[in-house]
Design a protein around this motif. Structure first.
Motif, PDB file in Angstrom:
ATOM      1  N   PRO A  68       0.806  -1.226   0.000  1.00 44.92           N
ATOM      2  CA  PRO A  68       0.000   0.000   0.000  1.00 44.92           C
ATOM      3  C   PRO A  68       0.843   1.282   0.000  1.00 44.92           C
ATOM      4  O   PRO A  68       0.367   2.326  -0.409  1.00 44.92           O
ATOM      5  CB  PRO A  68      -0.830  -0.106   1.274  1.00 44.92           C
ATOM      6  N   THR A  69       2.077   1.223   0.473  1.00 46.03           N
ATOM      7  CA  THR A  69       2.903   2.423   0.506  1.00 46.03           C
ATOM      8  C   THR A  69       3.876   2.501  -0.667  1.00 46.03           C
ATOM      9  O   THR A  69       4.643   3.441  -0.768  1.00 46.03           O
ATOM     10  CB  THR A  69       3.698   2.508   1.822  1.00 46.03           C
ATOM     11  N   SER A  70       3.860   1.522  -1.552  1.00 48.72           N
ATOM     12  CA  SER A  70       4.726   1.554  -2.734  1.00 48.72           C
ATOM     13  C   SER A  70       4.154   2.528  -3.758  1.00 48.72           C
ATOM     14  O   SER A  70       2.945   2.720  -3.832  1.00 48.72           O
ATOM     15  CB  SER A  70       4.808   0.172  -3.381  1.00 48.72           C
ATOM     16  N   PRO A  71       5.025   3.122  -4.574  1.00 51.29           N
ATOM     17  CA  PRO A  71       4.501   3.944  -5.664  1.00 51.29           C
ATOM     18  C   PRO A  71       3.577   3.111  -6.557  1.00 51.29           C
ATOM     19  O   PRO A  71       3.841   1.928  -6.791  1.00 51.29           O
ATOM     20  CB  PRO A  71       5.761   4.368  -6.421  1.00 51.29           C
ATOM     21  N   THR A 122       3.965   8.634  -4.740  1.00 51.47           N
ATOM     22  CA  THR A 122       5.287   8.939  -5.276  1.00 51.47           C
ATOM     23  C   THR A 122       6.277   9.103  -4.126  1.00 51.47           C
ATOM     24  O   THR A 122       5.917   9.554  -3.045  1.00 51.47           O
ATOM     25  CB  THR A 122       5.286  10.229  -6.118  1.00 51.47           C
ATOM     26  N   GLN A 123       7.499   8.740  -4.365  1.00 49.58           N
ATOM     27  CA  GLN A 123       8.539   8.875  -3.351  1.00 49.58           C
ATOM     28  C   GLN A 123       9.204  10.241  -3.439  1.00 49.58           C
ATOM     29  O   GLN A 123       9.725  10.741  -2.445  1.00 49.58           O
ATOM     30  CB  GLN A 123       9.570   7.776  -3.513  1.00 49.58           C
ATOM     31  N   ASP A 124       9.228  10.831  -4.608  1.00 49.69           N
ATOM     32  CA  ASP A 124       9.925  12.091  -4.811  1.00 49.69           C
ATOM     33  C   ASP A 124       9.038  13.168  -5.416  1.00 49.69           C
ATOM     34  O   ASP A 124       8.917  14.248  -4.879  1.00 49.69           O
ATOM     35  CB  ASP A 124      11.147  11.891  -5.730  1.00 49.69           C
ATOM     36  N   ARG A 155      10.609  17.194  -5.361  1.00 45.43           N
ATOM     37  CA  ARG A 155      10.346  16.639  -4.017  1.00 45.43           C
ATOM     38  C   ARG A 155       8.974  17.043  -3.541  1.00 45.43           C
ATOM     39  O   ARG A 155       8.419  18.038  -3.962  1.00 45.43           O
ATOM     40  CB  ARG A 155      11.272  17.243  -2.965  1.00 45.43           C
ATOM     41  N   HIS A 156       8.512  16.302  -2.564  1.00 47.46           N
ATOM     42  CA  HIS A 156       7.275  16.667  -1.876  1.00 47.46           C
ATOM     43  C   HIS A 156       7.512  17.925  -1.035  1.00 47.46           C
ATOM     44  O   HIS A 156       8.633  18.263  -0.713  1.00 47.46           O
ATOM     45  CB  HIS A 156       6.840  15.544  -0.938  1.00 47.46           C
TER      46      HIS A 156
END
Length: 188
Positions: free
Chosen positions: A19-22, A58-60, A136-137
């Protein structure tokens, strides 16, 4: 899987992502988290958060879109934690970024380094659609804090709270009561 070996967007294949993966997404023009600025200089302007930690996980990247009406401006501001790419999909925007000033026509790309003042004004004859891509976030926190969903009552944030919310979003807006232009930017 189609004839060319591509998986259809609505494929029933099982994803192995947590659930936390892009999450891979194919977003159409109106897809995403639709919001309306309820405070600040762009009050009333709708926008769509397309990708961030909540949308697509998204991670970035953080990506949002908005449409500026003729004569409407994004005021001078800068971001201290992220680079930004502004894509002008159609029309003409007069853009000031750092010591550069030019008209960005349809399909133009504006690169905004960290800590660089940016302003854009729709100086064309039609509405312009903009895509903002951040490395970035961060800025989305500010945008959500000053926005509502379409159709909901606007709940403006008191102006004395905006600097704190902007800092949480890694952004700073220029105070035009001091001078119309921040130091070091190109102007007419």
């Amino acid at each position: 899987v189609g004839a060319e070996g591509h998986t259809a967007p609505n494929s029933t294949e099982t994803s192995h992502a947590t659930p936390t993966s892009p999450q891979p997404l194919i977003l159409q023009e109106g897809d995403g988290e639709q919001l309306v600025h309820s405070s600040g200089p762009l009050s009333g302007l709708p926008f769509i958060i397309k990708l961030d930690g909540q949308n697509g996980n998204t991670q970035d990247f953080f990506v949002f879109t908005e449409t500026l009406a003729r004569g409407q401006s994004i005021p001078f501001h800068k971001h201290d934690n992220a680079e930004e790419i502004l894509i002008v999909e159609n029309g003409d925007a007069t853009v000031i970024v750092g010591n550069k000033r030019a008209v960005a026509a349809a399909h133009s790309i504006v690169f905004i380094p960290r800590d660089t003042w940016i302003s854009a004004t729709n100086t064309g004859a039609q509405d312009i659609h903009l895509v903002s891509v951040f490395s970035r976030h961060g800025f989305e926190r500010y945008l959500r804090s000053i926005s509502t969903k379409p159709g909901e009552a606007a709940n403006p944030v008191p102006s004395d709270q905006l600097p704190h919310l902007r800092a949480l979003g890694h952004s700073m807006y220029w105070d035009t009561s001091k001078d119309p232009y921040p130091p070091g930017v190109a102007h007419p």
